[in-house]
Design a protein around this motif. Structure first.
Motif, short mmCIF file in Angstrom:
data_model
loop_
_atom_site.label_atom_id
_atom_site.label_comp_id
_atom_site.label_asym_id
_atom_site.label_seq_id
_atom_site.Cartn_x
_atom_site.Cartn_y
_atom_site.Cartn_z
N TYR A 116 19.95 78.60 2.26
CA TYR A 116 19.14 79.78 2.53
C TYR A 116 19.98 80.79 3.30
O TYR A 116 20.70 80.43 4.24
N VAL A 117 19.85 82.05 2.93
CA VAL A 117 20.41 83.15 3.71
C VAL A 117 19.21 83.83 4.34
O VAL A 117 18.35 84.39 3.63
N LEU A 118 19.13 83.76 5.67
CA LEU A 118 17.94 84.19 6.38
C LEU A 118 18.24 85.24 7.44
O LEU A 118 19.34 85.27 8.00
N VAL A 148 22.68 91.04 0.75
CA VAL A 148 22.35 91.33 2.15
C VAL A 148 22.84 90.17 3.03
O VAL A 148 22.51 89.02 2.78
N ALA A 149 23.62 90.50 4.04
CA ALA A 149 24.19 89.48 4.92
C ALA A 149 23.14 88.90 5.86
O ALA A 149 22.29 89.62 6.38
N GLY A 150 23.23 87.61 6.04
CA GLY A 150 22.35 86.90 6.97
C GLY A 150 22.99 85.58 7.34
O GLY A 150 24.09 85.26 6.91
N GLU A 151 22.27 84.81 8.11
CA GLU A 151 22.79 83.52 8.56
C GLU A 151 22.52 82.44 7.52
O GLU A 151 21.46 82.41 6.90
N LEU A 152 23.50 81.57 7.33
CA LEU A 152 23.38 80.47 6.38
C LEU A 152 22.69 79.28 7.03
O LEU A 152 23.08 78.84 8.12
N TYR A 153 21.68 78.77 6.35
CA TYR A 153 20.98 77.55 6.73
C TYR A 153 21.15 76.56 5.57
O TYR A 153 21.05 76.95 4.41
N ILE A 154 21.38 75.30 5.92
CA ILE A 154 21.57 74.26 4.91
C ILE A 154 20.53 73.18 5.14
O ILE A 154 20.42 72.63 6.24
#
Length: 159
Positions: free
Chosen positions: A92-94, A105-111
């Motif tokens: 997920y890019v959140l 759109v840049a965001g934080e990576l969640y795995i």
């Protein structure tokens, strides 16, 4: 062969200075950001049949994402893609409110996922609560890891 990109730069310097041809068909890099400059030098100097960029924080056990490149492949960004999931992973890019972000759109990576995700940090409940969150997009009880890395989805579906 598997090495960090900074070491690959040193290896490339040495290979060029010695005028060598190394008979390695596949190079795997990981452990740090992999620049376009290093990628282009690898293609030019070593001419491998395949280059793999592996990405994975320790908390996600073993390389949860890879990007494979072949002769003639290129990319325009400053850094190589980190790729696609390996195994049953959720990526997920959140944004800061945990909303899914669109392509580009840049965001934080969640795995997330049931496989390959640590349970938390030993005797560090506060840090565990900060980094291992309930997965709002997964099945009940699933968790996701907050990597702290900024990424964006690319048009081709890679990160």
């Amino acid at each position: 062969s598997c090495l960090p990109p900074s070491y690959a730069q040193q290896l490339l310097d040495w290979v060029e200075s010695q005028g060598l041809k190394l008979p390695v068909r596949s190079w795997t890099l990981g452990g740090e950001a992999f620049t376009r400059e290093t990628y282009e030098r690898l293609q030019k100097v070593l001419q491998p049949q395949r280059i793999i960029n592996g990405y994975g924080p320790t908390e996600t056990v073993v390389t949860p994402l890879i990007w494979e490149a072949y002769p003639g492949d290129s990319f325009e960004a400053a850094y190589a893609p980190i790729g696609n999931p390996v195994g049953p992973r959720s990526l997920y890019v959140l944004d800061a409110e945990l909303n899914l972000l669109p392509i580009g759109v840049a965001g934080e990576l969640y795995i997330g996922g049931e496989v390959g995700l640590a349970r938390g940090y030993f005797q560090r409940p506060e840090l565990t609560a900060e980094r291992f969150l309930p997965d709002p997009f997964g099945a009940a009880g699933e968790r996701m890891y907050r990597t702290g890395d900024l990424v964006r989805w690319r048009e081709d579906g890679t990160l």
